[in-house]
Design an enzyme around this catalytic site. Structure first.
Site, PDB file in Angstrom:
ATOM      1  N   GLU A  24     -13.567 -56.881 -77.298  1.00  0.00           N
ATOM      2  CA  GLU A  24     -13.500 -57.833 -76.379  1.00  0.00           C
ATOM      3  C   GLU A  24     -12.336 -58.834 -77.245  1.00  0.00           C
ATOM      4  O   GLU A  24     -11.374 -59.617 -76.558  1.00  0.00           O
ATOM      5  CB  GLU A  24     -14.598 -58.885 -76.061  1.00  0.00           C
ATOM      6  CG  GLU A  24     -15.498 -57.808 -75.139  1.00  0.00           C
ATOM      7  CD  GLU A  24     -16.924 -57.958 -75.051  1.00  0.00           C
ATOM      8  OE1 GLU A  24     -17.365 -58.737 -75.752  1.00  0.00           O
ATOM      9  OE2 GLU A  24     -17.653 -57.259 -74.540  1.00  0.00           O
ATOM     10  N   HIS A  83     -14.539 -56.930 -82.387  1.00  0.00           N
ATOM     11  CA  HIS A  83     -14.981 -56.435 -81.259  1.00  0.00           C
ATOM     12  C   HIS A  83     -13.870 -56.227 -80.247  1.00  0.00           C
ATOM     13  O   HIS A  83     -13.023 -56.949 -80.261  1.00  0.00           O
ATOM     14  CB  HIS A  83     -16.011 -57.364 -80.910  1.00  0.00           C
ATOM     15  CG  HIS A  83     -16.851 -56.989 -79.791  1.00  0.00           C
ATOM     16  ND1 HIS A  83     -16.490 -56.857 -78.267  1.00  0.00           N
ATOM     17  CD2 HIS A  83     -18.362 -56.510 -79.700  1.00  0.00           C
ATOM     18  CE1 HIS A  83     -17.286 -56.468 -77.802  1.00  0.00           C
ATOM     19  NE2 HIS A  83     -18.383 -56.244 -78.259  1.00  0.00           N
TER      20      HIS A  83
HETATM   21  P1  13P Z   1     -23.394 -53.691 -73.896  1.00  0.00           P
HETATM   22  O1  13P Z   1     -24.838 -53.265 -74.495  1.00  0.00           O
HETATM   23  O2  13P Z   1     -24.059 -54.763 -72.899  1.00  0.00           O
HETATM   24  O3  13P Z   1     -22.599 -52.447 -72.937  1.00  0.00           O
HETATM   25  O4  13P Z   1     -22.370 -54.254 -74.928  1.00  0.00           O
HETATM   26  C1  13P Z   1     -22.272 -53.620 -76.013  1.00  0.00           C
HETATM   27  C2  13P Z   1     -21.462 -54.475 -76.946  1.00  0.00           C
HETATM   28  O5  13P Z   1     -20.420 -54.767 -76.652  1.00  0.00           O
HETATM   29  C3  13P Z   1     -22.150 -54.961 -78.258  1.00  0.00           C
HETATM   30  O6  13P Z   1     -21.282 -55.612 -79.208  1.00  0.00           O
END
Ligand code: 13P
Length: 251
Positions: free
Chosen positions: A97, A95
């Site tokens: 992040e 991911h």
């Molecule tokens: P959002 O739907 O909050 O933009 O996040 C998407 C996401 O990173 C799912 O893994």
């Protein structure tokens, strides 16, 4: 035919009370039977979510797993075999992040990807470009590179039992959604890249779109030919909204 999938990534959200409420809400949803549904709670809540969703047609996955598949001396980590033992079916790998905030690199992600498959989990490989990369016209190059990191090491067959989530970083949690055409263009390029190696694998692999998907934009996104569902962040924390997104993916 690829089955559509809608998955909710809860990220680092939830308390015991809010998770209990979300489980109740999910149990109450009437779900279409042509959509695979999954949720990815924080590791802390996986056990209770699996118990709470018993009997409901919703799979549970983890947001991360260790680089090793088995148990061992690795403080703070949870291995993919432990997740399987708990009842997980899937795991997110890479991911943005984790790539961008925690600095996870392809080498680490490949180990996690392989460990997941070795344990019997389906990895959901997340790829996508930043705003700077998109503005510099590098979107397809970035996504191709992220995908090749896996293909070069494990071969195309690694995607026989994997899901790919295209999540443009600039669309995550920002309310800015890629337009259906923008998303479709990248999904088509991903599938074409896979097809160069093996067209059967390319046709079989599910490509999810993630980035500010809501009930209001889901139908348009999911109607694109190479978008096989979505990976939903914020909107998956509300059972009714998540349910509406799932129904948008059904036929
Ligand atoms: P959002 O739907 O909050 O933009 O996040 C998407 C996401 O990173 C799912 O893994």
């Amino acid at each position: 035919m690829r089955r559509t999938m809608v998955a909710g990534n809860w990220k680092m959200h939830g308390t015991r009370a809010s998770v209990a409420e979300l489980i109740d809400g999910l149990r109450g949803l009437v779900l279409p039977n042509d959509v695979d549904v999954a949720v990815f709670p924080p590791q802390l809540f996986i056990d209770r979510v699996i118990k709470g969703l018993q009997g409901a047609p919703i799979s549970v996955g983890a947001q991360d797993a260790a680089v090793e598949s088995g148990q061992g001396a690795l403080t703070g980590e949870i291995s993919s075999s432990q997740l399987v033992d708990a009842g997980c079916k899937l795991v997110l790998v890479g991911h943005s992040e984790r790539r961008l905030i925690l600095g996870e690199q392809d080498e680490t992600l490949n180990r996690k990807f392989a460990a997941a498959q070795a344990s019997g989990l389906t990895p959901v490989l997340c790829i996508g470009e930043t705003l700077e990369q998109r503005e510099a016209g590098q979107t397809l190059e970035v996504v191709e590179r992220q995908l090749n990191a896996v293909i070069d090491e494990f071969g195309i067959d690694a995607f026989v039992n994997a899901v790919i989530a295209y999540e443009p970083v600039w669309a995550i949690g920002t309310g800015l959604t890629a337009s259906p055409q923008q998303a479709q263009d990248v999904h088509a390029a991903i599938r074409a890249q896979l097809a160069q190696k093996n067209s059967e694998v390319a046709q079989g692999v599910r490509l999810l779109y993630g980035g500010s998907v809501k009930a209001a934009n889901a139908v348009e996104l999911f109607s694109m030919p190479d978008i096989d569902g979505g990976l939903i962040g914020g909107a998956s924390l509300n059972a009714d909204e998540f349910g509406a997104i799932i129904r948008a993916a059904g036929n």
